[in-house]
Design an enzyme around this catalytic site. Structure first.
Site, mmCIF file in Angstrom:
data_model
loop_
_atom_site.group_PDB
_atom_site.id
_atom_site.type_symbol
_atom_site.label_atom_id
_atom_site.label_comp_id
_atom_site.label_asym_id
_atom_site.label_seq_id
_atom_site.Cartn_x
_atom_site.Cartn_y
_atom_site.Cartn_z
ATOM 1 N N ARG A 162 67.477 136.359 -19.220
ATOM 2 C CA ARG A 162 67.651 137.162 -18.014
ATOM 3 C C ARG A 162 69.133 137.292 -17.706
ATOM 4 N NH1 ARG A 162 65.456 134.829 -12.419
ATOM 5 N NH2 ARG A 162 67.388 133.609 -12.599
ATOM 6 N N GLU A 189 59.576 141.717 -9.692
ATOM 7 C CA GLU A 189 59.563 140.746 -8.597
ATOM 8 C C GLU A 189 59.637 141.399 -7.220
ATOM 9 O OE1 GLU A 189 63.027 138.230 -9.348
ATOM 10 O OE2 GLU A 189 63.831 139.828 -10.586
ATOM 11 N N ARG A 196 28.376 107.052 -11.354
ATOM 12 C CA ARG A 196 29.104 108.320 -11.226
ATOM 13 C C ARG A 196 30.115 108.395 -12.350
ATOM 14 N NH1 ARG A 196 32.292 106.526 -5.691
ATOM 15 N NH2 ARG A 196 33.499 104.818 -6.601
ATOM 16 N N GLY A 242 58.012 137.984 -11.899
ATOM 17 C CA GLY A 242 58.683 136.871 -11.217
ATOM 18 C C GLY A 242 57.992 136.604 -9.892
ATOM 19 N N THR A 243 56.935 135.819 -9.938
ATOM 20 C CA THR A 243 56.074 135.694 -8.755
ATOM 21 C C THR A 243 56.685 134.829 -7.654
ATOM 22 O OG1 THR A 243 54.847 133.958 -9.933
ATOM 23 C CG2 THR A 243 53.929 136.198 -9.942
ATOM 24 N N ASN A 244 57.769 134.082 -7.947
ATOM 25 C CA ASN A 244 58.450 133.388 -6.853
ATOM 26 C C ASN A 244 58.993 134.419 -5.852
ATOM 27 O OD1 ASN A 244 57.966 131.018 -8.226
ATOM 28 N ND2 ASN A 244 60.044 130.813 -9.007
ATOM 29 N N ASP A 245 59.817 135.350 -6.352
ATOM 30 C CA ASP A 245 60.384 136.381 -5.472
ATOM 31 C C ASP A 245 59.326 137.387 -5.027
ATOM 32 O OD1 ASP A 245 62.861 135.316 -5.313
ATOM 33 O OD2 ASP A 245 63.864 136.769 -6.612
ATOM 34 N N ARG A 283 67.794 131.453 -17.690
ATOM 35 C CA ARG A 283 68.587 131.908 -16.543
ATOM 36 C C ARG A 283 70.058 131.699 -16.849
ATOM 37 N NH1 ARG A 283 64.015 128.578 -13.548
ATOM 38 N NH2 ARG A 283 64.557 127.361 -15.383
ATOM 39 N N GLY A 294 35.990 105.514 -0.992
ATOM 40 C CA GLY A 294 36.563 104.835 0.156
ATOM 41 C C GLY A 294 36.966 105.719 1.314
#
Length: 903
Positions: free
Chosen positions: A640, A768, A362, A789-792, A584, A115
């Site tokens: 941690r 990090e 499909r 720590g890939t966020n920081d 944490r 669509g």
């Protein structure tokens, strides 16, 4: 044809023909022919009844946009040749005044986008050819009905005349002439409507509706290519991660008509139930209709099978009963297609005067529950292998299974019923348009999008809403198909409800609901309920357990969970986590009793005062950790140490400061001064993590003692030694780690001596900061594990604040500066390279170092694929993402295995 311009000296093959039992292409040419074109070719090769036609390749789409929306040289000649062959196959001629060929012009990208792009049907009709169609068919009404449909569709899609203009003309005509339904209009009525349509087009555009059929054809081809870049298609590609440069093909196909009387019909069907995965024919059809009538929801469709008709309580005859020979042929074709594709198929068909034609096949969109069941059933049926089943289910789909459903024991006030179009349940405020749905969701409010029917323009609102409710449409309507693909609960065709867009009210069961009122929908039962209804967590057994077991056999990456509470830990184990990769500890400090002691510690004037306050916190922390160790007995638990800056634990507003000062028995000014002392301009890069521990080592000592005493306690209680991992946060310099490790080891030795037990523990760090990645070799001399720590790390690598960047990162992704939000999917080129450097240098110094990742990226399938390729040992994600991570890790391992086999 003014669009056709010389752009290349040589002419490649732009057009691939299909039909009459042969085809130039096949399913293997999906990237070139698009999904629709490749499958039409494949069905032709299988000898199925496919109306003849041709596909203009995706390469033409690429050339079209590269050359300023101009079609390439040589295409005109190839299209004319192919069109002539189509006419020859059906015994008609394009524009022939006696026996005109009519065609459809449809899109077809390599990825299904239902669509989202444009279609034109009945092309080739004009004031002359409509009379020929009337003579040859012997049905003047059919001919003029087809012509008015063509003008309406072409006017909207190609000429840009708004759809409602045609709708207004038709509704006004019916009202003035006493007709309630379209089916009541005779040929003469349609002829008058057509004249009004053409007048409206000329009034809007200043030029008449085109009578030149070749102008019509090239206009439609250009419009379909142009629709690749319409807003709804762009939005759909962004939501489903479909690359912009793939382009669409265009399929031109001889028309077959389902609106030629009571022996004609059109329908949509699935070889298995797309909501539940049950193996039986599922779908809908309409007699004397064209395809858009089924999906548009303007008429209520009929069931394909007698069983489905009885279950729905429908009095209208099924296809099985009304056209038994067609139904038998259709079922045989479905079985043949499913065996060929080894997957559930979504098929469109038309019956023209008793003759069955296949228009599309499909792989069908399906719910998460259906995807699981179909994958497992097909393994048991011998159609696919266990590894193929693991590949078949999208990891992100599993997330849709892990959310609440209606509590069966809850009180419910049913105000309406519709079709169970997409399972799951949702509650929220009523909104009546998609823009408002998106706006309120951005404000953090939950909404239910309530519409008479949805259209592709509603995709952004459907994505934003918790669920979708429509009063028209069936199980294969736009709302149903898109909602299932998105994993949104949907109830469609709730005909007992009345919606007034102008006053923004919905009337149900004699009650009036205004915008903002709360309703609940149950996409599993089709019920609409008043107010917010309690939900219950689903039980994941059966097919889910089987698929997860196969995934666990395939994957090599470990899966842990981020868990700060006993509830999180229990949920994690239920979902198959192999330990806690991140606990944490600061989250434990915010409970009412504890925050008082924490604030006492912060306000203390000296170390003795701080230690006195920490002595109050110690038993609370020990109790927390002991319960986690008991729940996760036999599995590693990574804790941690305190990470955030101290000011986060202090009150901020004037009234709150006064309340806290009174509770602590301290002076308000003293508390204000302490808050001011701790305030930082950039706390994310400030006095936090290991820096805090170096200034206040007594905090680390208290936490270490709580961890080790809890480990000893849990070991004694469970009979199994706790597996402890103490993680020091935000290390940038080896000396930081070494200093704190020494204090932790000292506490461990003391606890072992006091308790008379041995402790199984490791000390590692959270990587990090870019410097930590670069200096990973020296840090690894003392650290026994790294958790990235890939966020920081993303924040510090990009120089972005995750909290502040949301306001502009969408501009980066929509304008192509970044492909994806780097906080959602890891930036493999930058942040990913830092991780790879950290891995290589860490292992160089300590070959047996344990390496993992925690944070949001650990639950993202694309990021998990990177983690597997980078050589990490495990990922640690939120509890409800654990099944997603298990499946994504298995798929990453299978891809790596295939790559190794083919390289």
């Amino acid at each position: 044809m003014s669009q056709v311009q010389a752009v290349e000296a040589t002419t490649p093959k732009w057009v691939y023909k299909f039909g009459a039992g042969v085809a130039d292409g096949s399913a293997a040419l999906r990237n070139l022919l698009g999904g629709k074109g490749a499958n039409l070719a494949e069905m032709s090769n299988l000898g199925l009844p496919v109306p003849p036609g041709f596909t203009i390749t995706t390469e033409v789409c690429t050339a079209y946009y590269e050359n300023g929306r101009q079609l390439p040289e040589g295409l005109d000649a190839q299209v004319r040749e192919a069109l002539a062959e189509v006419g020859e196959a059906v015994g008609a001629g394009f524009g022939d005044a006696d026996n005109p060929l009519l065609v459809s012009v449809r899109s077809g990208g390599r990825a299904s986008m239902p669509g989202m792009m444009d279609t034109v049907l009945n092309l080739g009709l004009n004031d002359e050819t409509v009379e020929a169609v009337a003579r040859r068919s012997g049905d003047r009404r059919f001919a003029y009905d087809s012509y008015r449909r063509f003008i309406q569709m072409y006017g909207d899609v190609v000429l840009g005349v708004e759809h409602h203009i045609f709708e207004d003309v038709l509704e006004n005509y019916k009202n003035l002439n006493g007709h309630d339904f379209d089916t009541g209009l005779a040929a003469e009525d349609w002829a008058e409507v057509i004249e009004q349509y053409k007048a409206s087009v000329e009034e809007e555009l200043g030029s008449p509706f085109p009578q030149d059929i070749h102008e019509q054809l090239w206009g439609a081809i250009g419009a379909v290519f142009g629709s690749w870049q319409n807003q709804r298609a762009i939005t759909y590609r962004r939501l489903h991660m479909i690359p912009d440069d793939w382009g669409t093909a265009v399929n031109v196909q001889a028309m077959v008509f389902g609106n030629m009387g009571e022996t004609s019909a059109t329908g949509v069907a699935f070889t298995r139930n797309p909501s539940t995965g049950e193996k039986r024919l599922y779908g809908e059809f309409l007699i004397n209709a064209q395809g858009e009538d089924v999906v548009a929801g303007l008429r209520t469709p009929q069931s394909l099978t007698e069983a489905a008709r009885h279950e729905a309580g429908d009095e209208s005859p099924s296809l099985e009963a009304s056209m038994p020979e067609v139904f038998t042929e259709l079922r045989a074709i479905y079985e043949k297609l499913e065996a060929r594709y080894r997957d559930m198929q979504d098929i469109e068909f038309t019956v023209q005067e008793g003759k069955l034609w296949m228009l599309q096949t499909r792989s069908g969109k399906r719910t998460a529950a259906a995807a699981l069941r179909i994958a497992v059933d097909m393994v048991e049926e011998g159609l696919i292998s266990q590894e193929e089943a693991v590949r078949r289910v999208e990891p992100g789909q599993l997330d849709n299974l892990l959310h609440p459903m209606l509590d069966p024991d809850a009180d419910k006030e049913i105000i309406g019923r519709g079709l169970p179009a997409s399972p799951g349940a949702a509650s929220g405020e009523i909104v009546f348009n998609s823009d408002e749905a998106e706006k309120l969701t951005a404000q953090g409010r939950k909404v239910i999008l309530v519409r008479v029917e949805t259209s592709p323009e509603d995709i952004h609102g459907m994505h934003a809403a918790e669920g979708i409710l429509t009063t028209r449409g069936g199980m294969t309507s736009h709302a149903a198909v898109v909602a299932r693909g998105m994993g949104r609960p949907c109830v469609s065709g709730a005909g007992g409800l009345r919606i007034d867009y102008e006053t923004e009210v919905m009337v149900a069961s004699g009650l009036t609901f205004a915008k903002g009122d709360i309703v609940t929908i149950d996409g599993a039962s089709g019920e609409v309920l008043r107010g917010e209804v309690p939900m219950r967590q689903p039980e994941l057994t059966g097919d889910f357990a089987k698929l997860m077991a196969w995934a666990d056999t395939a994957r090599t990456l470990g899966i842990r969970a981020n868990a700060d509470t006993p509830r999180d830990a229990r949920q994690s184990r239920e979902f198959g986590a192999e330990g806690i990769g991140l606990c944490r500890t600061e989250h434990m400090f915010f409970e009412t009793e504890r925050i008082v002691a924490v604030r006492e510690m912060i306000l203390a004037d000296d170390e003795a005062g701080r230690r006195a306050a920490l002595d109050k916190i110690l038993p609370m922390q020990r109790s927390d950790f002991a319960e986690l160790f008991e729940i996760m007995s036999g599995l590693p638990v990574t804790i941690r140490l305190l990470d955030p800056p101290l000011h986060e634990f202090l009150p901020q507003g004037r009234e709150e400061i006064a309340e806290v000062a009174e509770a602590l028995g301290t002076d308000v000014d003293r508390l204000k001064d302490r808050v001011a002392q701790l305030k930082e301009f950039n706390p994310m890069l400030g006095h936090r993590g290991c820096r805090l521990a170096i200034t206040y080592p007594e905090i680390t000592e208290m936490q270490a003692r709580a961890i080790f005493e809890a480990a000893a306690e849990a070991g004694e209680k469970t009979g199994a030694q706790a597996i402890v991992e103490v993680m020091i946060p935000l290390v940038a310099v080896k000396a930081e780690f070494d200093l704190l490790r020494a204090r932790i080891d000292t506490v461990a030795e003391a606890v072992q001596a006091e308790k008379g037990v041995g402790l199984d523990y490791q000390v590692g760090t959270m990587i990090e900061l870019p410097r930590a990645c670069l200096r990973a070799a020296e840090i690894a001399e003392g650290a026994e594990f790294f958790s990235f720590g890939t966020n920081d790390l993303t924040q510090t690598a990009f120089g972005l604040s995750r909290d502040d960047s949301a306001s502009f990162l969408s501009d980066y992704t929509t304008k192509g500066v970044l492909e994806v939000d780097p906080f959602v999917t890891i930036d493999q080129e930058g942040v990913g390279e830092l991780v790879e450097i950290g891995i290589a240098r860490g292992r160089e110094a300590r070959p047996d170092i344990k390496l993992g990742i925690c944070g949001e990226h650990a639950g993202d399938p694309d990021s998990i694929d990177f983690c597997a390729r980078a050589g990490l040992d495990y990922v640690s994600c939120s509890p409800f993402r654990v099944p997603v991570a298990r499946l994504a890790a298995a798929q990453a391992a299978l891809r790596a295995r295939e790559s190794g086999e083919t390289s």
